[in-house]
Enzyme design. Sequence first.
Site, PDB file in Angstrom:
ATOM      1  N   PHE A  56       0.856  -1.184   0.000  1.00 39.61           N
ATOM      2  CA  PHE A  56       0.000   0.000   0.000  1.00 39.61           C
ATOM      3  C   PHE A  56       0.889   1.229   0.000  1.00 39.61           C
ATOM      4  O   PHE A  56       1.577   1.516   0.976  1.00 39.61           O
ATOM      5  CB  PHE A  56      -0.966   0.055   1.193  1.00 39.61           C
ATOM      6  CG  PHE A  56      -1.914   1.207   1.045  1.00 39.61           C
ATOM      7  CD1 PHE A  56      -3.080   1.079   0.300  1.00 39.61           C
ATOM      8  CD2 PHE A  56      -1.618   2.454   1.578  1.00 39.61           C
ATOM      9  CE1 PHE A  56      -3.935   2.166   0.109  1.00 39.61           C
ATOM     10  CE2 PHE A  56      -2.463   3.546   1.388  1.00 39.61           C
ATOM     11  CZ  PHE A  56      -3.625   3.397   0.657  1.00 39.61           C
ATOM     12  N   ASP A 103       9.533   2.787   1.826  1.00 44.89           N
ATOM     13  CA  ASP A 103       8.347   3.585   2.141  1.00 44.89           C
ATOM     14  C   ASP A 103       8.109   3.477   3.641  1.00 44.89           C
ATOM     15  O   ASP A 103       7.526   2.510   4.126  1.00 44.89           O
ATOM     16  CB  ASP A 103       7.135   3.088   1.341  1.00 44.89           C
ATOM     17  CG  ASP A 103       5.885   3.910   1.649  1.00 44.89           C
ATOM     18  OD1 ASP A 103       5.885   4.636   2.668  1.00 44.89           O
ATOM     19  OD2 ASP A 103       4.907   3.806   0.883  1.00 44.89           O
ATOM     20  N   LYS A 110       2.853  11.218   6.952  1.00 41.15           N
ATOM     21  CA  LYS A 110       2.023  11.036   8.147  1.00 41.15           C
ATOM     22  C   LYS A 110       2.546  11.791   9.367  1.00 41.15           C
ATOM     23  O   LYS A 110       2.304  12.978   9.506  1.00 41.15           O
ATOM     24  CB  LYS A 110       1.865   9.537   8.424  1.00 41.15           C
ATOM     25  CG  LYS A 110       1.045   8.834   7.321  1.00 41.15           C
ATOM     26  CD  LYS A 110       0.613   7.477   7.748  1.00 41.15           C
ATOM     27  CE  LYS A 110       0.019   6.657   6.608  1.00 41.15           C
ATOM     28  NZ  LYS A 110      -1.352   7.011   6.304  1.00 41.15           N
TER      29      LYS A 110
HETATM   30  C1  LIG Z   1       3.066   2.900   3.529  1.00 42.74           C
HETATM   31  C2  LIG Z   1       2.209   4.000   2.998  1.00 42.74           C
HETATM   32  N1  LIG Z   1       2.615   4.693   1.918  1.00 42.74           N
HETATM   33  C3  LIG Z   1       1.888   5.699   1.412  1.00 42.74           C
HETATM   34  C4  LIG Z   1       0.676   6.052   1.967  1.00 42.74           C
HETATM   35  C5  LIG Z   1      -0.125   7.162   1.353  1.00 42.74           C
HETATM   36  O1  LIG Z   1      -0.152   8.276   2.189  1.00 42.74           O
HETATM   37  P1  LIG Z   1      -1.258   9.426   1.964  1.00 42.74           P
HETATM   38  O2  LIG Z   1      -2.573   8.835   2.376  1.00 42.74           O
HETATM   39  O3  LIG Z   1      -0.817  10.547   2.862  1.00 42.74           O
HETATM   40  O4  LIG Z   1      -1.215   9.792   0.520  1.00 42.74           O
HETATM   41  C6  LIG Z   1       0.209   5.351   3.080  1.00 42.74           C
HETATM   42  C7  LIG Z   1      -1.102   5.684   3.686  1.00 42.74           C
HETATM   43  O5  LIG Z   1      -1.675   4.950   4.442  1.00 42.74           O
HETATM   44  C8  LIG Z   1       0.992   4.300   3.608  1.00 42.74           C
HETATM   45  O6  LIG Z   1       0.586   3.594   4.663  1.00 42.74           O
END
Ligand SMILES: Cc1ncc(COP(=O)(O)O)c(C=O)c1O
Length: 404
Positions: A145, A230, A259
């Site tokens: 994700f 990530d 976040k």
């Molecule tokens: C591992 C990871 N990458 C990227 C994102 C995307 O972040 P955003 O919702 O701020 O676009 C998330 C969101 O849950 C995430 O958990």
Amino acid sequence: MVDDILRTPGAVRDAERWTAHNYHPLPVVISSAEGAWLTDVDGKRYLDCLAGYSALNFGHRHPQLIAAAHAQLDRLTLTSRAFIHDQFADFCRELAELCGKDLVLPMNTGAEAVETGIKVARKWGYQVKGVAPGQANIVVAEGNFHGRTTTIVSFSTDEDARADFGPYTPGFTVVPYGDLDALTAAIDENTVAVLLEPIQGEQGVVVPPEGYLPGVRQVCTERDVLFIADEIQSGLGRTGATFACDHEGVVPDMYLLGKALGGGIVPVSAVAANADVLGVLKPGQHGSTFGGNPLACAVAVEVVRLLATGEFQRRSAELGERLRAGLEGLVGKGLVGVRVRGLWAGLDIDPALMSGREACERLAARGVLAKDTHGSTIRLAPPLVITEEEIDLAVNALAEVLAG
Ligand SMILES: Cc1ncc(COP(=O)(O)O)c(C=O)c1O
């Protein structure tokens, strides 16, 4: 109290009426919060065990972050990147130092950081590695994700996230998560990057087998491929270390952060990497009107300073052991699996008992807010300011829910 004197049912109805249904929230309407606690429009209090999917690692309205935001609101909020503002350099330098990298590129949302990482990796592939034009490929993992943009959902393996959003962006190869042989086999001369979550949060806090991340690091180095971690959900103290990669002593080429970087106040994301990687971007090739704005930098630099003390990483590691002990005690008593890293837990509920959604609804009735993911799994990610007693409260509420 009966429904007509409670404000919640009407507020839920209004929210459902006036918004697209791209989420299925619990029927709870929050109006204020402090630390690890939320209060709804009817005055009911809840212990927050989701923390905005880790966007609230420092709790709601952390005094140091709120003070920084207030002070900045009174001075300067936005310039665009057409000009430099006085909060920019400190934020970039202090975050780069926290990451052990040369440079930082600030954006806003997590998905934007991921998109930035993909663009940088492709350009690096063409300009530094020498990949043939249009051939760059990135290896990603099943169950990933990384966000919701059209490019990112193109390599999602979750049909809800992906179906009917094509045509899809090419240039990605999906391999099973945690399988180093499969990942190694997927790398060829066109591979510019491996993009992974060091722990898959949305998938249910899935921790890869020990040795996997160091193995990925090694193969990336040997094959001249960028390792992009990530850490948008796993980073910044959540797992008991600054980064989830730290648990195995792994340093990726690029950190993607988001976040918690915004302190639960403003959206702030960033890419951190060395100059040989981020240096491929030249003026006009990437940007964002709001990326690195003064308010964002003023808050985020305080986030970095909180992390630089190590206090939150320590709390997460220590309190995480209490959470682990409590949750492991429920295996066989309604839970069929538990994965814990710091104050981050994925719990698999016996599907014969109830769905994850049902468990979260019952937890909410007992004053604990958490979120289900993928059927019968619940993710717990309380703010790192949570106390031992509050952890016990959450575990006891879960025990009651599982006992029916
Ligand atoms: C591992 C990871 N990458 C990227 C994102 C995307 O972040 P955003 O919702 O701020 O676009 C998330 C969101 O849950 C995430 O958990």
